[in-house]
Design a protein around this motif. Structure first.
Motif, PDB file in Angstrom:
ATOM      1  N   VAL A  45      16.413 -43.384 -15.898  1.00  0.00           N
ATOM      2  CA  VAL A  45      17.549 -42.466 -16.033  1.00  0.00           C
ATOM      3  C   VAL A  45      17.804 -41.754 -14.707  1.00  0.00           C
ATOM      4  O   VAL A  45      16.866 -41.441 -13.970  1.00  0.00           O
ATOM      5  N   PRO A  46      19.062 -41.473 -14.383  1.00  0.00           N
ATOM      6  CA  PRO A  46      19.372 -40.764 -13.137  1.00  0.00           C
ATOM      7  C   PRO A  46      19.266 -39.248 -13.279  1.00  0.00           C
ATOM      8  O   PRO A  46      19.200 -38.527 -12.276  1.00  0.00           O
ATOM      9  N   VAL A  47      19.287 -38.757 -14.523  1.00  0.00           N
ATOM     10  CA  VAL A  47      19.236 -37.316 -14.760  1.00  0.00           C
ATOM     11  C   VAL A  47      18.455 -37.058 -16.050  1.00  0.00           C
ATOM     12  O   VAL A  47      18.572 -37.823 -17.017  1.00  0.00           O
ATOM     13  N   ILE A  81      24.224 -31.523 -27.340  1.00  0.00           N
ATOM     14  CA  ILE A  81      24.452 -32.551 -26.315  1.00  0.00           C
ATOM     15  C   ILE A  81      24.845 -33.866 -26.989  1.00  0.00           C
ATOM     16  O   ILE A  81      25.789 -34.548 -26.563  1.00  0.00           O
ATOM     17  N   GLU A  82      24.121 -34.222 -28.054  1.00  0.00           N
ATOM     18  CA  GLU A  82      24.460 -35.429 -28.813  1.00  0.00           C
ATOM     19  C   GLU A  82      25.906 -35.390 -29.280  1.00  0.00           C
ATOM     20  O   GLU A  82      26.662 -36.365 -29.118  1.00  0.00           O
ATOM     21  N   ASN A  91      24.617 -42.729 -23.265  1.00  0.00           N
ATOM     22  CA  ASN A  91      23.472 -42.956 -24.141  1.00  0.00           C
ATOM     23  C   ASN A  91      22.394 -41.922 -23.839  1.00  0.00           C
ATOM     24  O   ASN A  91      21.800 -41.934 -22.754  1.00  0.00           O
ATOM     25  N   LEU A  92      22.159 -41.014 -24.788  1.00  0.00           N
ATOM     26  CA  LEU A  92      21.156 -39.973 -24.604  1.00  0.00           C
ATOM     27  C   LEU A  92      19.806 -40.486 -25.092  1.00  0.00           C
ATOM     28  O   LEU A  92      19.619 -40.746 -26.281  1.00  0.00           O
ATOM     29  N   ILE A  93      18.875 -40.633 -24.172  1.00  0.00           N
ATOM     30  CA  ILE A  93      17.517 -41.084 -24.510  1.00  0.00           C
ATOM     31  C   ILE A  93      16.651 -39.849 -24.706  1.00  0.00           C
ATOM     32  O   ILE A  93      16.346 -39.137 -23.746  1.00  0.00           O
ATOM     33  N   ASN A 125      22.833 -44.132 -19.061  1.00  0.00           N
ATOM     34  CA  ASN A 125      21.691 -43.528 -19.747  1.00  0.00           C
ATOM     35  C   ASN A 125      21.395 -42.145 -19.178  1.00  0.00           C
ATOM     36  O   ASN A 125      21.285 -41.974 -17.963  1.00  0.00           O
ATOM     37  N   ILE A 126      21.264 -41.182 -20.080  1.00  0.00           N
ATOM     38  CA  ILE A 126      20.912 -39.809 -19.716  1.00  0.00           C
ATOM     39  C   ILE A 126      19.636 -39.446 -20.466  1.00  0.00           C
ATOM     40  O   ILE A 126      19.532 -39.659 -21.679  1.00  0.00           O
ATOM     41  N   GLY A 127      18.648 -38.897 -19.779  1.00  0.00           N
ATOM     42  CA  GLY A 127      17.393 -38.529 -20.423  1.00  0.00           C
ATOM     43  C   GLY A 127      17.402 -37.112 -20.962  1.00  0.00           C
ATOM     44  O   GLY A 127      18.124 -36.248 -20.458  1.00  0.00           O
TER      45      GLY A 127
END
Length: 421
Positions: A103-105, A58-59, A77-79, A36-38
């Motif tokens: 998310v880590p980033v 980015i998507e 997975n872009l949140i 997961n990426i924010g």
């Protein structure tokens, strides 16, 4: 008989335990299959026309990577969360991405006035913040261990813009010269004004300050004030919407002087949506080539993927699309460098391993353990009304010597190396 029953029960218990372990492992694999990426940014406010193409790029890049099997088998997975260009909303969004989505980033972070609030949250939680648009001085001075820049900063853009205009007007200094500074009324605009004011005054010039709201629909007052003060040229920092508003007012009142903008208005729409009498005087500064003028494989790939996934041509012909595309490229490379550790610490380490990464759309990107300013060059662009394309003026390397590293913290990204304009 009892021993036999005990053995049967033991075997049954073992099988049941093994089943539970298998189910747990399967669940673990399922969870581990997604990274997961924010993303926090403006999807509904006054800068959506600039920030939306970044998010969509980015998507598109993540979709391309996922279709090819992901990163070491892990899907991305872009949140995405909308802050509406509100500092208060940005803080809420960032906290939610960290606390609720883990998310880590977090990418984006395009509300400059909210950065002061989200910086301690990112730092305390040790969450990587990857800024794809706003690049404030506080992001790099002093050095921030969990903040990475995915864009050239305002100081570098101002250095190149001022150097270009002095060359254009054949000026060795600014003695007797009046410069208009037009700035959006948020933190980035304040920095644009303050940073340029110091440089202009050092060179002997005088500054005429103008503020333009983020939601401006008219710049009549600002333009007429610049005319009455007889400025020799103007330097603007705003979104594309503000740039268009300013040029329309400049044409209406006859402000006929050279105009330089930061990366925000640096889009073909600035020229195609405004009267020629104003836009012909305008040069924009940026560190990302729009995909349709970048004569590289990555430029072509960025357009092909945008078309494949159904994004608008109006978006993927912008330099903002390139900023989003290269930001995603950078994060994916960091994940590959992380060696299977997709925590914030692993991604941070992976980013700091990137050296001279060729994007085909920007100057090469480099990070280290002491420098998180990845793009450290910019250049001017003019516009061809025949082809409706931006036209670079010189190479990034050519303009590099004019950059003074004004936002680099001591002992981080090198000593100032700018030469006299």
């Amino acid at each position: 008989m009892l021993k036999r029953l005990g053995l049967i029960f033991s075997l049954a218990a073992f099988v049941a335990a093994a089943a539970v372990m298998a189910a747990t492992a399967a669940q673990s694999r399922t969870q581990a299959s997604t990274i997961n990426i924010g993303w926090d940014g403006d999807q509904s406010g006054p800068t959506v026309s600039a920030q939306s193409p970044i998010m969509h790029a980015i998507e598109a890049y993540f979709k391309m990577v996922n279709a090819a099997g992901g990163v070491n088998g892990h899907q991305l997975n872009l949140i995405e969360k909308d802050d509406g260009y509100s500092p208060a909303n940005e803080l809420v969004v960032v906290k939610s991405l960290i606390s609720d989505d883990h998310v880590p980033v977090i990418m984006g972070l395009g509300q400059s006035s909210g950065f002061g609030s989200v910086l301690p949250v990112l730092t305390q939680s040790k969450t990587v913040g990857f800024m794809t648009q706003a690049t404030l001085k506080a992001a790099s001075y002093p050095f921030q261990p969990y903040i990475f820049e995915g864009n050239c900063n305002y100081s570098d853009q101002g250095d190149v813009g001022l150097a270009y205009e002095m060359k254009h007007l054949n000026l060795k200094n600014l003695n007797g010269v009046k410069v208009g500074i037009v700035a959006i009324n948020v933190a980035s605009g304040t920095e644009w004004d303050q940073d340029l004011t110091a440089r202009i005054q050092k060179l002997g010039g005088t500054v005429v300050h103008e503020t333009l709201p983020a939601t401006a629909t008219d710049a009549s007052v600002q333009v007429q004030d610049l005319i009455s003060n007889k400025v020799n040229f103007v330097m603007i920092h705003h979104a594309i919407s503000g740039g268009i508003v300013f040029l329309k007012s400049a044409d209406q009142y006859g402000l006929n002087v050279p105009i330089v903008t930061s990366f925000g208005p640096a889009q073909p729409a600035l020229y195609t949506s405004t009267p020629y009498n104003a836009s012909k005087n305008t040069v924009v500064i940026n560190c990302a080539d729009p995909p349709n003028i970048a004569k590289t494989a990555q430029g072509k790939l960025a357009m092909v993927m945008a078309q494949k996934y159904g994004y608008s041509q109006n978006e993927y012909t912008q330099s903002n699309w390139s900023l989003g595309w290269t930001a995603a490229q950078t994060i994916v490379q960091a994940l590959k460098n992380a060696g299977g550790d997709y925590s914030s610490a692993g991604i941070k380490k992976g980013l700091e391993m990137i050296r001279n990464m060729q994007t085909g759309l920007t100057p090469d990107i480099t990070y280290s353990t002491t420098c998180h300013m990845g793009i450290r060059s910019a250049r001017p662009y003019t516009f061809s009304y025949k082809t409706n394309l931006l036209v670079p003026i010189g190479s990034f390397t050519q303009w590099q010597p004019y950059i003074t590293n004004g936002y680099a913290g001591p002992g981080t990204c090198g000593v100032p190396h700018g030469k006299s304009s």
